[in-house]
Scaffold this motif. Structure first.
Motif, PDB file in Angstrom:
ATOM      1  N   GLU A 143       5.545   0.312  29.573  1.00 21.81           N
ATOM      2  CA  GLU A 143       6.178  -0.485  30.617  1.00 21.81           C
ATOM      3  C   GLU A 143       6.402   0.380  31.845  1.00 21.81           C
ATOM      4  N   TRP A 144       6.245  -0.222  33.014  1.00 22.54           N
ATOM      5  CA  TRP A 144       6.477   0.471  34.282  1.00 22.54           C
ATOM      6  C   TRP A 144       7.208  -0.480  35.210  1.00 22.54           C
ATOM      7  N   ARG A 145       8.169   0.056  35.965  1.00 21.14           N
ATOM      8  CA  ARG A 145       8.971  -0.763  36.886  1.00 21.14           C
ATOM      9  C   ARG A 145       8.817  -0.268  38.320  1.00 21.14           C
ATOM     10  N   PRO A 146       7.733  -0.635  38.984  1.00 23.16           N
ATOM     11  CA  PRO A 146       7.562  -0.223  40.389  1.00 23.16           C
ATOM     12  C   PRO A 146       8.461  -1.050  41.306  1.00 23.16           C
ATOM     13  N   ARG A 147       8.861  -0.466  42.426  1.00 24.32           N
ATOM     14  CA  ARG A 147       9.693  -1.150  43.422  1.00 24.32           C
ATOM     15  C   ARG A 147       8.904  -1.261  44.716  1.00 24.32           C
ATOM     16  N   ILE A 148       8.945  -2.445  45.307  1.00 24.91           N
ATOM     17  CA  ILE A 148       8.294  -2.696  46.597  1.00 24.91           C
ATOM     18  C   ILE A 148       9.378  -3.164  47.542  1.00 24.91           C
ATOM     19  N   SER A 149       9.531  -2.468  48.642  1.00 27.81           N
ATOM     20  CA  SER A 149      10.604  -2.793  49.574  1.00 27.81           C
ATOM     21  C   SER A 149      10.061  -2.909  50.990  1.00 27.81           C
ATOM     22  N   GLY A 150      10.207  -4.070  51.583  1.00 29.40           N
ATOM     23  CA  GLY A 150       9.852  -4.267  52.990  1.00 29.40           C
ATOM     24  C   GLY A 150       8.381  -4.058  53.302  1.00 29.40           C
ATOM     25  N   ASN A 151       7.493  -4.422  52.404  1.00 28.19           N
ATOM     26  CA  ASN A 151       6.070  -4.243  52.648  1.00 28.19           C
ATOM     27  C   ASN A 151       5.302  -5.430  52.071  1.00 28.19           C
ATOM     28  N   PRO A 152       5.332  -6.578  52.751  1.00 28.58           N
ATOM     29  CA  PRO A 152       4.662  -7.760  52.223  1.00 28.58           C
ATOM     30  C   PRO A 152       3.150  -7.571  52.165  1.00 28.58           C
ATOM     31  N   GLY A 153       2.532  -8.246  51.231  1.00 27.19           N
ATOM     32  CA  GLY A 153       1.085  -8.186  51.083  1.00 27.19           C
ATOM     33  C   GLY A 153       0.669  -8.527  49.669  1.00 27.19           C
ATOM     34  N   TRP A 154      -0.610  -8.343  49.393  1.00 26.18           N
ATOM     35  CA  TRP A 154      -1.171  -8.591  48.065  1.00 26.18           C
ATOM     36  C   TRP A 154      -1.188  -7.293  47.283  1.00 26.18           C
ATOM     37  N   TYR A 155      -0.799  -7.358  46.010  1.00 27.66           N
ATOM     38  CA  TYR A 155      -0.730  -6.177  45.158  1.00 27.66           C
ATOM     39  C   TYR A 155      -1.375  -6.476  43.808  1.00 27.66           C
ATOM     40  N   ARG A 156      -1.698  -5.403  43.094  1.00 26.72           N
ATOM     41  CA  ARG A 156      -2.100  -5.496  41.696  1.00 26.72           C
ATOM     42  C   ARG A 156      -1.696  -4.198  41.006  1.00 26.72           C
ATOM     43  N   VAL A 157      -1.495  -4.270  39.702  1.00 22.28           N
ATOM     44  CA  VAL A 157      -1.098  -3.106  38.918  1.00 22.28           C
ATOM     45  C   VAL A 157      -2.262  -2.742  38.010  1.00 22.28           C
ATOM     46  N   GLU A 158      -2.540  -1.456  37.913  1.00 24.71           N
ATOM     47  CA  GLU A 158      -3.606  -0.968  37.042  1.00 24.71           C
ATOM     48  C   GLU A 158      -3.025   0.071  36.094  1.00 24.71           C
ATOM     49  N   VAL A 159      -3.563   0.111  34.890  1.00 26.91           N
ATOM     50  CA  VAL A 159      -3.252   1.197  33.971  1.00 26.91           C
ATOM     51  C   VAL A 159      -4.594   1.829  33.604  1.00 26.91           C
ATOM     52  N   LEU A 160      -4.643   3.151  33.723  1.00 28.33           N
ATOM     53  CA  LEU A 160      -5.865   3.895  33.446  1.00 28.33           C
ATOM     54  C   LEU A 160      -5.566   4.875  32.311  1.00 28.33           C
ATOM     55  N   ALA A 161      -6.155   4.638  31.168  1.00 28.78           N
ATOM     56  CA  ALA A 161      -5.963   5.530  30.022  1.00 28.78           C
ATOM     57  C   ALA A 161      -7.108   6.529  29.983  1.00 28.78           C
ATOM     58  N   GLU A 162      -6.773   7.746  29.572  1.00 24.51           N
ATOM     59  CA  GLU A 162      -7.783   8.799  29.493  1.00 24.51           C
ATOM     60  C   GLU A 162      -8.886   8.376  28.522  1.00 24.51           C
ATOM     61  N   GLY A 163     -10.126   8.446  28.981  1.00 24.42           N
ATOM     62  CA  GLY A 163     -11.264   8.077  28.148  1.00 24.42           C
ATOM     63  C   GLY A 163     -11.566   6.596  28.118  1.00 24.42           C
ATOM     64  N   ALA A 164     -10.874   5.793  28.915  1.00 25.92           N
ATOM     65  CA  ALA A 164     -11.112   4.346  28.959  1.00 25.92           C
ATOM     66  C   ALA A 164     -11.141   3.892  30.418  1.00 25.92           C
ATOM     67  N   GLY A 165     -11.647   2.713  30.646  1.00 29.48           N
ATOM     68  CA  GLY A 165     -11.698   2.174  32.000  1.00 29.48           C
ATOM     69  C   GLY A 165     -10.354   1.622  32.437  1.00 29.48           C
ATOM     70  N   ALA A 166     -10.268   1.298  33.702  1.00 32.45           N
ATOM     71  CA  ALA A 166      -9.035   0.743  34.266  1.00 32.45           C
ATOM     72  C   ALA A 166      -8.841  -0.697  33.789  1.00 32.45           C
ATOM     73  N   VAL A 167      -7.584  -1.038  33.512  1.00 35.09           N
ATOM     74  CA  VAL A 167      -7.211  -2.407  33.171  1.00 35.09           C
ATOM     75  C   VAL A 167      -6.308  -2.881  34.295  1.00 35.09           C
ATOM     76  N   ARG A 168      -6.665  -4.007  34.918  1.00 35.01           N
ATOM     77  CA  ARG A 168      -5.945  -4.484  36.094  1.00 35.01           C
ATOM     78  C   ARG A 168      -5.231  -5.795  35.816  1.00 35.01           C
ATOM     79  N   SER A 169      -4.099  -5.956  36.492  1.00 33.48           N
ATOM     80  CA  SER A 169      -3.387  -7.230  36.432  1.00 33.48           C
ATOM     81  C   SER A 169      -4.029  -8.187  37.422  1.00 33.48           C
ATOM     82  N   GLU A 170      -3.593  -9.435  37.355  1.00 32.89           N
ATOM     83  CA  GLU A 170      -3.972 -10.377  38.399  1.00 32.89           C
ATOM     84  C   GLU A 170      -3.239  -9.946  39.660  1.00 32.89           C
ATOM     85  N   ARG A 171      -3.812 -10.257  40.791  1.00 33.86           N
ATOM     86  CA  ARG A 171      -3.111  -9.883  42.032  1.00 33.86           C
ATOM     87  C   ARG A 171      -1.939 -10.824  42.239  1.00 33.86           C
ATOM     88  N   PHE A 172      -0.937 -10.322  42.941  1.00 34.20           N
ATOM     89  CA  PHE A 172       0.234 -11.126  43.241  1.00 34.20           C
ATOM     90  C   PHE A 172       0.676 -10.813  44.661  1.00 34.20           C
TER      91      PHE A 172
END
Length: 176
Positions: A143-172
Motif C-alpha cells: 500500500e502507498w499513500r501519495p499526497r497531491i496538493s494544489g496540482n490539478p490534472g490527470w494522474y496514474r499510479v504505477e508499481v514496478l517490481a524488480e524483474g517484472a514489468g510496470a503495473v499501472r492503475s487507471e488514470r484519474f
C-alpha cells in the motif's frame, strides 16, 4: 625667411588636416552605409498564423472514496487499485494497493511506486512522486499513500517490481 617657412609649414599642415578630414569622412560614410545595409537585412519576418487545437480526453471513472483507513479495495496481483482517502470535495491523499509475489522462493521483492502526471505539453506521463520498498516473503499486499496538493490534472499510479514489468492503475483526475 622665417615667414616663408611658417607659411610652408602652415600650408603643409593644412593639407595634412584636409587629408585626415577626408579620410575620416570616408570612413564615417562607409560605416553608416554598412550599418544601413545590416538594418535593411534584418527586416521583420512575415507574420505567420498559428492555429491552436484542443483534444478531448475521455473521462475516467471517478474514484471511490474510502471512509476509513481499513482496506476498502482488495488488492489483486497484476493490478493497482487507487481510492481517494477523505470524504471532502477535494481529496489530497490517495491510497494505492497491489499484490506482489516473489519471482523465486527466498528472493524477496524490491519494488518502486511511481505517481505519474499527464503533461499535455509533451503528451507524456511524467513522474510526480516516487517511493521505494521491499519485503521478504512469498506474497504481500502493498500500500502507498501519495499526497497531491494544489496540482490539478490527470494522474496514474504505477508499481514496478524488480524483474517484472510496470503495473499501472487507471488514470484519474485531480480537480483541485
Amino acid at each position: 625667411m622665417s615667414t616663408t617657412r611658417s607659411r610652408a609649414a602652415l600650408a603643409g599642415g593644412t593639407a595634412n588636416a584636409a587629408r585626415l578630414f577626408v579620410a575620416a569622412l570616408a570612413f564615417t560614410s562607409a560605416y553608416v552605409g554598412l550599418s544601413a545595409y545590416g538594418n535593411a537585412r534584418s527586416a521583420a519576418a512575415p507574420v505567420q498564423t498559428v492555429t491552436l487545437s484542443a483534444r478531448e480526453m475521455p473521462i475516467a471513472r471517478p474514484l471511490k472514496v474510502a471512509t476509513s483507513t481499513s482496506t476498502s479495495t482488495s488488492a489483486r496481483a497484476g493490478a493497482v487499485a487507487v481510492t481517494a482517502a477523505g470524504a471532502d470535495g477535494c481529496a489530497t491523499s490517495y491510497v494505492a494497493r497491489s499484490l506482489l509475489a516473489e519471482a523465486a522462493p527466498g528472493q524477496g521483492v524490491i519494488y518502486r511506486w511511481r505517481l505519474s502526471r499527464w503533461s499535455p505539453a509533451t503528451r507524456t506521463w511524467r513522474t510526480f512522486l516516487a517511493e521505494h520498498g521491499g519485503f521478504a516473503g512469498s506474497e504481500r499486499e502493498i500500500e502507498w499513500r501519495p499526497r497531491i496538493s494544489g496540482n490539478p490534472g490527470w494522474y496514474r499510479v504505477e508499481v514496478l517490481a524488480e524483474g517484472a514489468g510496470a503495473v499501472r492503475s487507471e488514470r484519474f483526475q485531480v480537480s483541485c
